[in-house]
Design an enzyme around this catalytic site. Structure first.
Site, PDB file in Angstrom:
ATOM      1  N   LEU B 156       0.855  -1.163   0.000  1.00 21.73           N
ATOM      2  CA  LEU B 156       0.000   0.000   0.000  1.00 21.73           C
ATOM      3  C   LEU B 156       0.900   1.225   0.000  1.00 21.73           C
ATOM      4  O   LEU B 156       1.942   1.237   0.659  1.00 21.73           O
ATOM      5  CB  LEU B 156      -0.890   0.005   1.243  1.00 21.73           C
ATOM      6  CG  LEU B 156      -1.823   1.219   1.412  1.00 21.73           C
ATOM      7  CD1 LEU B 156      -3.145   0.798   2.003  1.00 21.73           C
ATOM      8  CD2 LEU B 156      -1.199   2.273   2.298  1.00 21.73           C
ATOM      9  N   SER B 159       2.146   7.656   1.480  1.00 13.88           N
ATOM     10  CA  SER B 159       3.130   8.714   1.724  1.00 13.88           C
ATOM     11  C   SER B 159       3.904   9.065   0.465  1.00 13.88           C
ATOM     12  O   SER B 159       4.019   8.257  -0.448  1.00 13.88           O
ATOM     13  CB  SER B 159       4.136   8.268   2.786  1.00 13.88           C
ATOM     14  OG  SER B 159       3.482   7.833   3.927  1.00 13.88           O
ATOM     15  N   GLY B 164       4.472  13.132   4.386  1.00 12.81           N
ATOM     16  CA  GLY B 164       4.530  12.013   5.323  1.00 12.81           C
ATOM     17  C   GLY B 164       3.380  12.143   6.297  1.00 12.81           C
ATOM     18  O   GLY B 164       2.260  11.692   6.052  1.00 12.81           O
ATOM     19  N   TRP B 189       8.336   5.257   1.003  1.00 15.70           N
ATOM     20  CA  TRP B 189       8.144   4.415   2.192  1.00 15.70           C
ATOM     21  C   TRP B 189       7.132   3.296   1.946  1.00 15.70           C
ATOM     22  O   TRP B 189       6.342   2.969   2.811  1.00 15.70           O
ATOM     23  CB  TRP B 189       7.631   5.242   3.397  1.00 15.70           C
ATOM     24  CG  TRP B 189       8.310   6.543   3.617  1.00 15.70           C
ATOM     25  CD1 TRP B 189       7.755   7.768   3.569  1.00 15.70           C
ATOM     26  CD2 TRP B 189       9.689   6.743   3.943  1.00 15.70           C
ATOM     27  NE1 TRP B 189       8.692   8.721   3.836  1.00 15.70           N
ATOM     28  CE2 TRP B 189       9.885   8.123   4.072  1.00 15.70           C
ATOM     29  CE3 TRP B 189      10.782   5.886   4.129  1.00 15.70           C
ATOM     30  CZ2 TRP B 189      11.127   8.678   4.375  1.00 15.70           C
ATOM     31  CZ3 TRP B 189      12.019   6.438   4.445  1.00 15.70           C
ATOM     32  CH2 TRP B 189      12.165   7.825   4.562  1.00 15.70           C
ATOM     33  N   LEU B 274      -7.520   0.527  11.487  1.00 12.80           N
ATOM     34  CA  LEU B 274      -7.335  -0.918  11.615  1.00 12.80           C
ATOM     35  C   LEU B 274      -5.878  -1.313  11.370  1.00 12.80           C
ATOM     36  O   LEU B 274      -5.376  -2.273  11.946  1.00 12.80           O
ATOM     37  CB  LEU B 274      -8.278  -1.632  10.645  1.00 12.80           C
ATOM     38  CG  LEU B 274      -9.726  -1.301  10.986  1.00 12.80           C
ATOM     39  CD1 LEU B 274     -10.665  -1.609   9.833  1.00 12.80           C
ATOM     40  CD2 LEU B 274     -10.160  -2.064  12.223  1.00 12.80           C
ATOM     41  N   GLU B 275      -5.211  -0.531  10.531  1.00 19.26           N
ATOM     42  CA  GLU B 275      -3.784  -0.785  10.301  1.00 19.26           C
ATOM     43  C   GLU B 275      -3.023  -0.606  11.612  1.00 19.26           C
ATOM     44  O   GLU B 275      -2.192  -1.428  11.982  1.00 19.26           O
ATOM     45  CB  GLU B 275      -3.267   0.208   9.250  1.00 19.26           C
ATOM     46  CG  GLU B 275      -1.763   0.181   9.052  1.00 19.26           C
ATOM     47  CD  GLU B 275      -1.285   1.309   8.136  1.00 19.26           C
ATOM     48  OE1 GLU B 275      -2.101   1.806   7.325  1.00 19.26           O
ATOM     49  OE2 GLU B 275      -0.109   1.684   8.236  1.00 19.26           O
ATOM     50  N   GLY B 372      24.300  -6.896  28.710  1.00 15.99           N
ATOM     51  CA  GLY B 372      25.581  -6.234  28.891  1.00 15.99           C
ATOM     52  C   GLY B 372      26.367  -6.155  27.595  1.00 15.99           C
ATOM     53  O   GLY B 372      25.827  -5.838  26.541  1.00 15.99           O
ATOM     54  N   GLY B 397       1.828   6.344  10.919  1.00 20.18           N
ATOM     55  CA  GLY B 397       1.544   7.549  11.702  1.00 20.18           C
ATOM     56  C   GLY B 397       2.511   7.642  12.852  1.00 20.18           C
ATOM     57  O   GLY B 397       2.541   6.773  13.707  1.00 20.18           O
TER      58      GLY B 397
END
Lengths: 240, 414
Positions: B156, B159, B164, B189, B274-275, B372, B397
């Site tokens: 999908l 952007s 953005g 993106w 929903l995403e 560590g 988002g």
């Protein structure tokens, strides 16, 4: 022909087993439980035989407390047609399991009994092939050919049906229970019995004296001469 | 029927210990039964096992090489396990289940590999679920079956390089022509962009109309004028291919409009809720993965003659990690349940991913700290877990946008 498979709810194979402080057994509280891997393999073999058209239905049997039903549901989700739950809240020793199983066999009359690891054939007077690494069913001749993993290699047996088969790790790779099958399993029937209904008296014929962890492996010792080696083999390890 | 693949050599011992790594997978399984019924627990355990055996062994290499494995097609394996079409109708090959099940799958896949989880989320929710919610029968019939089987990959794109957070300011144009539209512009993106066959793309059919000028389109790989530019070299989620999409006079036929012309913003904004919900299960999986690594380590690693897990500072860290995980998990699945019952609240959808993502970054940082010096070395997965977790504060988002959505909504409420 029906195939009956026993599936047992046990401590998950990946869990680190700990012995209870009072040495009466192992810790099972809050420990992850799953279907015994050998039972998974047994069920997988039964499903494959059914899928090849040689059996009409696969019945999964589990004996134990009510949580055994979860294990049965997994078996049904893998593809078993129906389940039988024998409710027993105390530990069932192998002979009791065999006696209960014998009654179920008399009721259901399967042609093949495929188990993870369980003794039963003696009570039924059926032929058996244990440690099976390959199973080939000839329905016409009513014979099953079983390759067995033995210490010397592979032994092939031909058994007349009805017969008992117990599994070896090399027999197959069990399938996953996928979501559509998990959904379908919800409507598959599970019949419940109690040992009393089957006229089996559960007597504990074994008494557990003590459960301890296996001794920790001691580190090896480097010997300085052949004489010292022989001395240790003779006097410490007692092998010569 | 799907067979499990043994990932190590075919010896008896690897058959017993089917999982390639140490037994850390089951070393940290938590009681999640307060959130799920028996069937859901069964499903969760099933996916967890599938992911541990088929995805987790590749996770490190995927991160290292920035590619999905070549020797096995993960899209197909996940498709055979019925993971892609969880929310799609059965008539197209889906399972017709809800977001709760989808979140369960997303969590367990992310637990095995953050990159695979993100790509899976983009494919199954951003693309497949948007088609399910907005497509007409012909579109669903044409595109869903192969997306659900895993033969095709979905993506999908909303952007752009210059749009953005302010996504409605997008400049990608769709000019009306005879029989369809011609698209010109760039998208940025786009997860799965380099490998996707089917893409949902938003473009402006009316540049002057602001949000009301956006239309959603279904784009196919191979459409003349549509190409993908270089794969991005990202900090984390490496292997989950992301790239720029380029449209140069790309003709899109009329029948590929998703929803209605000019109504794209509704497709987009409702889809975003929903995403955010489904993707929120991603950081939950990463947090679980952090505990899967840390707990066995602190039980084993000894300093000052004792396992470091006996020291209070470590116990404090582990406790914080655990409560972050459990609280985020509870929030995500409660909201999932609400959405399944038809109650979709944008505040909560934004809230779950805001909460889970920020917690996950902190949990991953603590995971590195618990290990560590070893945590700082790439031989251990903790570095990858941190780099993967960080994405979720940005994608779908940013945290800032999520805060704005929630705060603005609360202000407006009477």
């Amino acid at each position: 022909m029906k195939i009956m498979v026993t599936i047992k709810r046990v401590i998950d194979y990946a869990v680190k087993i700990r012995v209870k402080p009072d040495k009466t057994g192992v810790v099972t509280q809050n420990v992850k439980m799953s279907m015994n891997p050998f039972c998974e393999i047994a069920l997988e073999e039964a499903l494959r035989i059914k899928e090849s058209g040689l059996a009409s239905e696969v019945i999964a049997v589990s004996m134990g407390p009510s949580q055994s039903i979860d294990t049965l549901r997994t078996g049904l989700a893998m593809g078993a047609d129906r389940g039988i739950h024998v409710e027993a809240n105390d530990s069932l020793y192998p002979l009791s399991v065999a006696k209960i199983l014998k009654k179920l066999v008399e009721i259901e009359k399967p042609g093949l009994l495929i188990l993870g690891k369980q003794m039963i054939a003696g009570l039924l007077n059926w032929p058996q092939g244990t440690f099976a690494s390959k199973v080939v069913l000839d329905k016409e001749k009513q014979v099953v050919t079983v390759d067995r993993e033995v210490d010397d290699g592979i032994e092939t047996l031909s058994l007349n049906l009805p017969a008992v088969i117990t599994t070896d790790l090399r027999l197959n790779q069990p399938r996953y229970a996928t979501l559509p099958n998990i959904m379908k399993a919800k409507s598959k029937p599970i019949k419940k019995y109690t040992p009393e209904e089957l006229n089996v008296e559960i007597k504990s014929d074994l008494e557990i004296v003590e459960v301890t962890e296996p001794p920790k492996r001691k580190s090896g010792v480097i010997v300085s001469s052949v004489d010292e080696l022989i001395d240790k083999l003779k006097n410490e390890a007692n092998v010569i | 029927m799907l067979r499990r693949r043994i990932t190590t050599a075919r010896s008896i011992f690897s058959t017993i210990f089917r999982i390639n790594s140490s037994n850390s997978h089951y070393a940290a399984s938590y009681s999640t039964s307060f959130l799920f019924d028996d069937t859901q627990i069964q499903f969760k355990e099933s996916v967890a096992q599938f992911a541990a055996e088929n995805i987790a062994p590749h996770a490190s290499k995927i991160d290292h090489t920035n590619y999905f494995p070549k020797e096995v097609n993960l899209w197909k394996s996940m498709g055979e396990f019925n993971l892609h079409g969880i929310t799609a109708p059965e008539e197209y090959g889906g399972l017709g289940l809800g977001y709760l099940y989808h979140c369960i799958a997303m969590e367990e896949i992310s637990r095995a590999s953050g990159s695979v989880g993100l790509s899976y989320g983009a494919h199954s929710n951003l693309c497949i679920n948007q088609l399910v919610r907005n497509g007409n029968h012909a579109q669903k019939q044409k595109y869903l079956p192969q997306l659900i089987s895993g033969d095709h990959v979905g993506a999908l794109a909303m952007s752009e390089p210059n749009s953005g957070s302010d996504v409605v300011s997008m400049k990608c144009k769709a000019d009306r022509v005879d029989g369809g539209y011609v698209l010109n512009g760039n998208k940025m993106w786009c997860t799965n962009g380099p490998v996707a066959q089917t893409l949902v793309v938003y473009a402006k059919t009316d540049i002057t109309a602001g949000s009301k000028g956006i239309t959603a389109f279904i784009i196919e790989k191979g459409m003349p004028g549509f190409s993908t530019a270089q794969k991005l070299d990202k900090l984390g989620m490496r292997g989950s291919d992301t790239c720029e999409l380029v449209f140069e006079n790309c003709f899109v036929p009329e029948e590929n409009v998703l929803g209605k012309e000019g109504k794209g913003v509704y497709v987009m904004m409702s889809g975003l809720d929903l995403e955010r919900l489904v993707l929120a299960a991603g950081p939950v999986g990463i947090m679980q993965s952090c505990l899967d690594v840390v707990l066995p380590y602190v039980r084993q690693r000894e300093q000052f003659g004792r396992p470091i897990g006996e020291f209070q500072f470590i116990q404090g860290k582990v406790a914080d990690m655990y409560t972050s995980l459990q609280s985020s998990r509870s929030y995500v699945y409660s909201v999932a349940r609400d959405c399944d019952n038809g109650k979709v609240d944008s505040k909560d959808c934004a809230g779950v991913i805001l909460c889970a993502a920020e917690r996950a970054t902190q949990v991953a940082l603590q995971a590195i700290q618990c290990l560590g010096g070893n945590g700082y070395v790439n031989e251990y997965p903790t570095g990858r877990l941190l780099r993967d977790a960080k994405l979720y504060e940005i994608g779908a988002g940013t945290s800032e946008i999520r805060r704005m959505i929630i705060g603005r909504d609360l202000f407006k409420e009477q």
